[in-house]
Design a protein around this motif. Structure first.
Motif, mmCIF file in Angstrom:
data_model
loop_
_atom_site.group_PDB
_atom_site.id
_atom_site.type_symbol
_atom_site.label_atom_id
_atom_site.label_comp_id
_atom_site.label_asym_id
_atom_site.label_seq_id
_atom_site.Cartn_x
_atom_site.Cartn_y
_atom_site.Cartn_z
ATOM 1 N N ALA A 56 0.848 -1.204 0.000
ATOM 2 C CA ALA A 56 0.000 0.000 0.000
ATOM 3 C C ALA A 56 0.877 1.245 0.000
ATOM 4 O O ALA A 56 0.640 2.191 -0.766
ATOM 5 N N CYS A 57 1.908 1.222 0.819
ATOM 6 C CA CYS A 57 2.837 2.356 0.897
ATOM 7 C C CYS A 57 3.590 2.522 -0.421
ATOM 8 O O CYS A 57 3.702 3.632 -0.942
ATOM 9 N N LEU A 58 4.078 1.432 -0.968
ATOM 10 C CA LEU A 58 4.839 1.472 -2.216
ATOM 11 C C LEU A 58 4.000 2.017 -3.367
ATOM 12 O O LEU A 58 4.430 2.911 -4.100
ATOM 13 N N VAL A 59 2.783 1.500 -3.513
ATOM 14 C CA VAL A 59 1.902 1.958 -4.590
ATOM 15 C C VAL A 59 1.570 3.440 -4.411
ATOM 16 O O VAL A 59 1.580 4.202 -5.376
ATOM 17 N N ASN A 60 1.296 3.852 -3.176
ATOM 18 C CA ASN A 60 0.986 5.267 -2.919
ATOM 19 C C ASN A 60 2.165 6.177 -3.267
ATOM 20 O O ASN A 60 1.990 7.214 -3.904
ATOM 21 N N ILE A 61 3.354 5.791 -2.844
ATOM 22 C CA ILE A 61 4.542 6.620 -3.105
ATOM 23 C C ILE A 61 4.791 6.747 -4.606
ATOM 24 O O ILE A 61 5.001 7.851 -5.122
ATOM 25 N N ILE A 62 4.757 5.620 -5.300
ATOM 26 C CA ILE A 62 5.008 5.649 -6.747
ATOM 27 C C ILE A 62 3.934 6.462 -7.459
ATOM 28 O O ILE A 62 4.231 7.276 -8.332
ATOM 29 N N ARG A 63 2.670 6.250 -7.088
ATOM 30 C CA ARG A 63 1.573 7.005 -7.709
ATOM 31 C C ARG A 63 1.734 8.502 -7.493
ATOM 32 O O ARG A 63 1.610 9.300 -8.418
ATOM 33 N N ILE A 64 2.046 8.896 -6.292
ATOM 34 C CA ILE A 64 2.199 10.326 -5.984
ATOM 35 C C ILE A 64 3.368 10.914 -6.759
ATOM 36 O O ILE A 64 3.243 11.988 -7.363
ATOM 37 N N MET A 65 4.496 10.227 -6.770
ATOM 38 C CA MET A 65 5.668 10.738 -7.478
ATOM 39 C C MET A 65 5.383 10.889 -8.979
ATOM 40 O O MET A 65 5.660 11.934 -9.561
ATOM 41 N N LEU A 66 4.842 9.852 -9.584
ATOM 42 C CA LEU A 66 4.577 9.907 -11.020
ATOM 43 C C LEU A 66 3.493 10.927 -11.368
ATOM 44 O O LEU A 66 3.625 11.673 -12.336
ATOM 45 N N THR A 67 2.433 10.951 -10.580
ATOM 46 C CA THR A 67 1.348 11.893 -10.846
ATOM 47 C C THR A 67 1.834 13.333 -10.712
ATOM 48 O O THR A 67 1.490 14.191 -11.535
ATOM 49 N N CYS A 68 2.637 13.605 -9.704
ATOM 50 C CA CYS A 68 3.163 14.966 -9.526
ATOM 51 C C CYS A 68 4.166 15.328 -10.619
ATOM 52 O O CYS A 68 4.213 16.480 -11.055
#
Length: 169
Positions: A56-68
């Protein structure tokens, strides 16, 4: 990391990014800044529901980084990271130690996400005036978290989803 696990995680990052994009494209316009439905958090919620906290943490971090990187800026990154970090921490604690249902986890996550963003706003702007938004953001976080939790519960109960999360990753 196993190929299957990497594939599933990558697909779910893509799904959460798509949900972020759809939410931004629809553009809910509320009187209070920072209110979003939080559809992308439903992916993290599904991981939490299956006690996959690291994922959950990994997916959230990657999603936030890529989306930003694609759609945002440094400011959106700061607010997203603060909200997601506090929200995901609260969700994992509520699920693991207090056995909250996915609905309850999401409800709590929505509230803490907005509190995290307010703390980031305070850190950036050095003004306690941002806390004037607290009652509105807590209510909005509860409502949006409840809606996301309600929707995610249907996904979590799906037999095929259960199989993927119990075997594949």
């Amino acid at each position: 990391m196993k190929t299957k696990k990497l594939t599933v995680l990558s697909l779910l990052v893509a799904v959460s990014m798509l949900l972020s994009f759809v939410e931004a494209a629809v553009g809910f316009d509320f009187a209070v800044p920072g209110i979003k439905l939080g559809l992308a958090n439903s992916v993290a919620l599904i991981f939490v529901a299956f006690s996959r906290y690291k994922e959950a943490c990994l997916v959230n971090i990657i999603r936030i980084m890529l989306t930003c990187l694609i759609f945002g800026n440094a400011m959106s990154l700061a607010f997203s990271v603060a909200g997601a970090a506090l929200s995901l921490s609260a969700m994992c604690i509520a699920h693991r130690f207090f056995k909250f249902s996915p609905f309850g986890v999401s409800f709590l996550g929505g509230i803490f996400h907005n509190i995290g963003q307010l703390l980031a706003a305070f850190a950036v702007f050095h003004s306690a005036a941002v806390f004037g938004y607290l009652p509105y953001l807590v209510i909005a976080g509860a409502v949006c978290g409840a809606l996301t939790g309600f929707a995610a519960t249907f996904i979590i109960k799906n037999k095929n989803i259960k199989e993927v999360f119990k075997k594949e990753i």
